[in-house]
Enzyme design. Structure first.
Site, PDB file in Angstrom:
ATOM      1  N   SER A   1      -2.685  -7.462   8.308  1.00  0.00           N
ATOM      2  CA  SER A   1      -3.713  -6.980   7.834  1.00  0.00           C
ATOM      3  C   SER A   1      -4.792  -8.052   7.180  1.00  0.00           C
ATOM      4  O   SER A   1      -4.231  -9.030   6.611  1.00  0.00           O
ATOM      5  CB  SER A   1      -3.419  -5.607   6.792  1.00  0.00           C
ATOM      6  OG  SER A   1      -4.242  -5.207   6.121  1.00  0.00           O
TER       7      SER A   1
ATOM      8  N   TYR B   1       1.444  -3.747  -0.991  1.00  0.00           N
ATOM      9  CA  TYR B   1       1.272  -4.014   0.546  1.00  0.00           C
ATOM     10  C   TYR B   1       0.732  -5.382   0.905  1.00  0.00           C
ATOM     11  O   TYR B   1       1.226  -5.906   1.691  1.00  0.00           O
ATOM     12  CB  TYR B   1       0.076  -2.728   0.616  1.00  0.00           C
ATOM     13  CG  TYR B   1      -0.332  -2.881   2.287  1.00  0.00           C
ATOM     14  CD1 TYR B   1       0.398  -2.321   3.301  1.00  0.00           C
ATOM     15  CD2 TYR B   1      -1.532  -3.353   2.575  1.00  0.00           C
ATOM     16  CE1 TYR B   1       0.080  -2.094   4.578  1.00  0.00           C
ATOM     17  CE2 TYR B   1      -1.851  -3.039   3.917  1.00  0.00           C
ATOM     18  CZ  TYR B   1      -1.149  -2.774   4.822  1.00  0.00           C
ATOM     19  OH  TYR B   1      -1.407  -2.618   6.213  1.00  0.00           O
TER      20      TYR B   1
END
Length: 264
Positions: free
Chosen positions: A151, A164
């Protein structure tokens, strides 16, 4: 420059998509199936996988179905090894996409160790388990491709991304090191760094997500990147290019800019 052998012909290839019950993984499994690949899909949600299989009929040259569900938990090494063995018993694996992901916003002011560890187990440890399960066979054949979905949150530290972001940064580093080790052996390695994509994970966000795209658009961007032989695939570029520029800034500029644009 092509970092990997371009993947332009998928017909007859055996593809394993781990994290295929929804979002980017599900859409990419569909796109690969449409290109003629035999697609093995894995996730915890067995019902979602079986529904996907039912929606994707078709058989290979041997008369075997080209859509196969292999439900599993990515945090269970034994289950991943069994799935890899089942795939290899039927057809040598050509491509694996690790797309399993977990996300809940967290800041250090509300630190939750349990959530930190869940992120680590699903987003990063699961990828290591997949490598353990399928890398020996790929190395022995001297061909195949490994793609990890990370990501843009892994580029630099961001507010709300305490749990995350570090796991995605680890995947980027892992992919870079895998490439250095495996490319000379004939294997392809790529890392996918999406921006905002309409998935169950991003549905949690209460803010307007710039450059938001559909999972189907994300899948097509990934297929295009693999066809070019890219190492890094990032999208949508109208958004991700700005984050790449931010990655180059010194901290004295980066921190104030992030606070200004996020309000956090």
């Amino acid at each position: 420059m092509s970092f990997n052998p371009p993947l332009q012909q998928w017909a007859g290839k055996a593809v394993w998509v781990v994290g295929a019950s929804s979002g980017i993984g599900r859409a990419t499994a569909s796109a690969l199936h449409a290109q003629g690949a035999t697609v093995f899909v894995s996730a915890r949600n067995a019902a979602a996988l079986e529904a996907w299989v039912a929606q994707h009929p078709g058989h290979d040259a041997k008369g075997q179905t080209r859509a196969v569900a292999l439900p599993l938990d990515v945090t269970d090494l034994a289950e991943l090894r069994a799935a890899a063995q089942a795939i290899e018993a039927r057809q040598p694996l050509d491509f694996v996409l690790y797309c399993a992901g977990y996300y809940k916003a967290q800041r250090a002011t509300d630190y939750d160790l349990h959530e930190m560890l869940v992120h680590q187990r699903v987003n990063y440890l699961g990828a290591l388990y997949v490598l353990d399960a399928m890398l020996p066979a790929l190395r022995a054949r001297g061909r195949g491709h490994i793609s990890l979905v990370s990501s843009v949150a892994g580029f630099r530290g961001l507010p709300q991304s305490l749990a995350y972001g570090p796991t995605k940064a680890a995947l980027i580093n892992l992919a870079e090191t895998l490439y250095l080790d495996l490319q000379p052996l004939g294997l392809g390695v790529s890392v996918v760094n999406p921006g905002f994509v309409e998935t169950p994970l991003t549905a949690q966000n209460a803010f307007k997500m710039p450059g938001l795209i559909t999972p189907e658009q994300a899948a097509q961007a990934m297929l295009a990147g693999w066809a070019r032989g890219d190492f890094e695939i990032h999208y949508p570029r109208r958004f991700t290019r700005w984050l790449k520029l931010l990655r180059l800034l010194p901290y004295r500029l980066y921190f104030p800019l992030v606070r200004k644009f996020t309000g956090l």
